[in-house]
Design a protein around this motif. Structure first.
Motif, PDB file in Angstrom:
ATOM      1  N   LEU A  52       0.831  -1.202   0.000  1.00 47.26           N
ATOM      2  CA  LEU A  52       0.000   0.000   0.000  1.00 47.26           C
ATOM      3  C   LEU A  52       0.864   1.251   0.000  1.00 47.26           C
ATOM      4  O   LEU A  52       1.984   1.259   0.511  1.00 47.26           O
ATOM      5  N   ARG A  53       0.326   2.308  -0.559  1.00 44.11           N
ATOM      6  CA  ARG A  53       0.914   3.638  -0.492  1.00 44.11           C
ATOM      7  C   ARG A  53      -0.114   4.560   0.160  1.00 44.11           C
ATOM      8  O   ARG A  53      -1.269   4.627  -0.265  1.00 44.11           O
ATOM      9  N   LEU A  54       0.329   5.288   1.189  1.00 45.79           N
ATOM     10  CA  LEU A  54      -0.560   6.154   1.948  1.00 45.79           C
ATOM     11  C   LEU A  54      -0.098   7.596   1.829  1.00 45.79           C
ATOM     12  O   LEU A  54       1.094   7.888   1.919  1.00 45.79           O
ATOM     13  N   GLN A  55      -1.054   8.496   1.627  1.00 46.23           N
ATOM     14  CA  GLN A  55      -0.812   9.933   1.626  1.00 46.23           C
ATOM     15  C   GLN A  55      -1.779  10.586   2.601  1.00 46.23           C
ATOM     16  O   GLN A  55      -2.880  10.075   2.836  1.00 46.23           O
ATOM     17  N   PHE A  56      -1.351  11.728   3.149  1.00 47.20           N
ATOM     18  CA  PHE A  56      -2.184  12.367   4.163  1.00 47.20           C
ATOM     19  C   PHE A  56      -2.075  13.879   4.031  1.00 47.20           C
ATOM     20  O   PHE A  56      -1.161  14.414   3.412  1.00 47.20           O
ATOM     21  N   VAL A  67      -6.486  10.874   5.441  1.00 48.10           N
ATOM     22  CA  VAL A  67      -5.583   9.812   4.986  1.00 48.10           C
ATOM     23  C   VAL A  67      -6.243   9.064   3.839  1.00 48.10           C
ATOM     24  O   VAL A  67      -7.433   8.708   3.915  1.00 48.10           O
ATOM     25  N   VAL A  68      -5.478   8.815   2.780  1.00 46.46           N
ATOM     26  CA  VAL A  68      -5.937   8.003   1.661  1.00 46.46           C
ATOM     27  C   VAL A  68      -4.921   6.897   1.427  1.00 46.46           C
ATOM     28  O   VAL A  68      -3.708   7.113   1.545  1.00 46.46           O
ATOM     29  N   ALA A  69      -5.415   5.688   1.125  1.00 46.37           N
ATOM     30  CA  ALA A  69      -4.555   4.530   0.887  1.00 46.37           C
ATOM     31  C   ALA A  69      -4.981   3.851  -0.397  1.00 46.37           C
ATOM     32  O   ALA A  69      -6.186   3.709  -0.674  1.00 46.37           O
ATOM     33  N   TYR A  70      -3.981   3.445  -1.183  1.00 42.13           N
ATOM     34  CA  TYR A  70      -4.240   2.748  -2.446  1.00 42.13           C
ATOM     35  C   TYR A  70      -3.039   1.858  -2.762  1.00 42.13           C
ATOM     36  O   TYR A  70      -1.974   1.979  -2.137  1.00 42.13           O
ATOM     37  N   GLN A  71      -3.227   0.959  -3.724  1.00 38.94           N
ATOM     38  CA  GLN A  71      -2.144   0.057  -4.111  1.00 38.94           C
ATOM     39  C   GLN A  71      -1.028   0.857  -4.779  1.00 38.94           C
ATOM     40  O   GLN A  71      -1.286   1.669  -5.667  1.00 38.94           O
TER      41      GLN A  71
END
Length: 615
Positions: A52-56, A67-71
């Motif tokens: 996963l890659r997370l950005q905030f 927070v958003v998480a995606y592959q």
């Protein structure tokens, strides 16, 4: 395409959550909080956890985190826009309830978010459609400048001789009435060019002639052998004379010194019992400093309202702080990330009317630096050595690694002296089979340490060197040393490795093999306090090499467990390498070398380092 979008407070209360998959994502969000948010790494663009890659994005006015998480294999170009627009949408829709919740009027946030879920899905669909349409459009061709302009810019005069002749051709006529004079001047342009070349050549010949005459006139009469002076050796300033060098030569046998290793007057047995002394004499001024906004000032702040900090108001302060930290030897990319983290933390925050932007930014920097240098886990070597011997019945293994010439063997001897002072038996494994003299250096240290800590009557030695010579497999020597230490009852094994540059792949593979085969309890990276930007590259390359070439399983995210910072006594207040190394690895600075004697080993004083950085 999104796995998760969550909104929660900085206190950990989840206000709203949208999950696009059935996977459990709690560990990924917890990793983001522990590794990035709590460690003041807001300057990072994203955080990766497994697949996963997370950005905030932070909302400092209402103390919210988006927070958003995606592959991470997906290339989603609309994530930043989604975070920004979702933040604005949520603030506009629930502003009153957020204000009541923040001011304490309402003890819980009880809004129904069903309607907000529909708005979010509509916004997400719109952004995904825009991204697909943008990706389907053909790429616009790159526009270059006109060829005539390039030719004009590249046209240069050919030589100095033709300058006057070219100027004749480029003469512009003053008015239209004299335009017909251009035809009349053409017969004279060629003679003018020729005269210009002749004039230039004549000037050069005249200059050569004058130079010859001047040279011949300035010749001095030849000196005879009787008057010729002898050449004297040049005496440079501060070089010293031969007599002074003889007086300062203490390597002669009769000079009154038996050894270059410090004697008992400078190194005393038992002087390092217990935990190491903290570096510097600065008390915990950061934690004990009075917080702004208390007492009468907070009363006035409540009366006069506040002002909001913006990016534009912070930019001048951040620019000055950037120059200041780089001057303190902090790596430039670390400074950029630190400034971005502070800017994201303060953007939109409301401060009191009597509070200045400069003081607020500096206080935030101070808080961030303390958080970075404070270890996530405390490495208590003495306690871990005791538990390893009592519970596991095995010796505690410490491996020292680093680049060439940083002082691995010398500081290994300091750590050995500290462990001997605390009553532990130590075995030194000479696994540097590459550098000439490495084994002999450790043999000398072992002899002097044994003389400072002699064994009991007819008892086993307190310190011993395990060596197998040169050009041997370092991983095999370390394995034999650990088995020997277990048989002989040693408490600690200190493994010395060869110095290697971070881009030397064969040696990095050998180091990864040594660590993966023997699995030491503690891997210390030995680095100089003198380095700046190079420290970041060294640690990144070491971490990557140890992780990529780890055998027999998957290595941890940061195979290096701690840092030993050497030559700290030579940098005055330029202590930026401590921040660069700790920020890069996230691991604590366990030891600090402050001199050339065995008891010149300290622990890091966070308050002292932060004070030196900001003053």
């Amino acid at each position: 395409m999104l796995d998760l979008f969550a909104i929660f407070t900085k206190g950990g209360i989840v206000l709203w959550c949208f999950q696009g998959t059935g996977l459990a994502l709690t560990r990924a969000v917890n990793s983001l909080i522990k590794t990035v948010i709590l460690q003041e790494r807001g300057g990072l663009e994203y955080h990766e956890h497994e697949s996963l890659r997370l950005q905030f994005k932070l909302d400092n006015e209402f103390e919210l985190i988006f927070v958003v998480a995606y592959q991470r294999i997906l290339q989603l170009s609309y994530i930043d826009k989604l975070l920004q627009q979702t933040q604005l949408l949520y603030r506009d829709k629930y502003k009153n309830e957020l204000l009541n919740y923040q001011s304490g009027i309402s003890s819980q946030f009880s809004s129904n978010h069903d309607n907000f879920t529909e708005h979010f899905q509509s916004l997400l669909s719109q952004l995904e459609l825009e991204a697909r349409s943008l990706a389907s459009q053909p790429r616009a061709m790159r526009q270059y400048g006109k060829r005539g302009e390039e030719d004009t810019m590249s046209h240069v005069a050919n030589s100095n001789d033709n300058t006057v002749a070219d100027d004749v051709d480029s003469v512009e006529l003053p008015n239209e009435e004299d335009a017909n004079m251009e035809e009349q001047l053409k017969p004279y342009s060629a003679p003018l060019k020729a005269s210009a070349r002749t004039l230039g050549g004549g000037v050069r010949k005249a200059a050569k002639g004058r130079g010859k005459k001047a040279t011949s006139a300035s010749k001095s009469p030849k000196l005879t052998n009787q008057n010729k002076p002898t050449k004297q050796a040049r005496q440079w300033a501060g070089e010293g004379s031969v007599k002074e060098a003889t007086q300062l030569n203490y390597s002669v046998a009769d000079s009154g010194t038996e050894s270059l290793v410090p004697n008992s007057t400078s190194v005393t047995k038992g002087s390092m019992t217990g935990d190491l002394q903290a570096l510097g004499g600065v008390e915990d001024s950061v934690s004990s400093s009075p917080k702004a906004g208390g007492g009468l000032m907070s009363f006035f702040k409540g009366l006069t309202g506040g002002k909001t900090i913006t990016r534009e108001s912070m930019n001048p302060v951040l620019d000055k702080m950037t120059e200041h930290l780089i001057g303190k030897n902090v790596a430039s990319d670390i400074v950029d990330k630190l400034c971005q983290s502070v800017a994201a933390k303060l953007d939109g925050k409301v401060i009191g009317t009597f509070s200045g932007v400069t003081a607020t930014v500096k206080a935030c920097f101070e808080e961030s630096l303390v958080q970075i240098l404070s270890p996530r886990r405390r490495i208590d070597v003495l306690r871990e050595v005791m538990l390893s011997r009592q519970q596991n019945k095995k010796p505690y293994v410490i491996t020292f690694c680093g680049v060439n010439g940083v002082g691995k063997s010398t500081n290994l001897a300091k750590v050995c002296f500290w462990l001997l002072d605390n009553g532990y038996r130590v075995l030194i494994a000479a696994c540097d089979t590459f550098r000439s003299g490495a084994v002999e250096q450790l043999r000398t240290h072992a002899a002097h340490l044994s003389s400072l800590h002699p064994p009991n009557t007819n008892g086993p030695p307190n310190v011993q060197l395990f060596e197998r010579g040169y050009n041997k497999d370092a991983a095999g020597i370390a394995m034999e040393a650990i088995l020997y230490a277990n048989q002989q009852g040693f408490d600690v094994v200190l493994v010395d490795t060869a110095g290697r540059m971070q881009n030397n792949e064969p040696l990095m593979i050998a180091l990864a093999k040594l660590i993966s085969v023997n699995k030491p309890n503690l891997v210390l990276f030995v680095g100089e306090a003198l380095v700046g930007n190079e420290a970041v590259d060294q640690l990144k390359q070491f971490n990557r090499a140890l992780r990529d070439h780890y055998e027999g399983g998957v290595a941890s995210e940061t195979p290096i467990d701690g840092i030993l910072l050497t030559k700290f006594d030579t940098i005055d207040d330029k202590v930026g390498a401590a921040i660069s190394m700790t920020y890069t690895t996230g691991q604590p600075i366990v030891f600090v070398g402050t001199g050339q004697t065995y008891n010149d080993l300290k622990s890091l004083n966070v308050s002292s380092v932060v004070t030196s950085l900001l003053n």
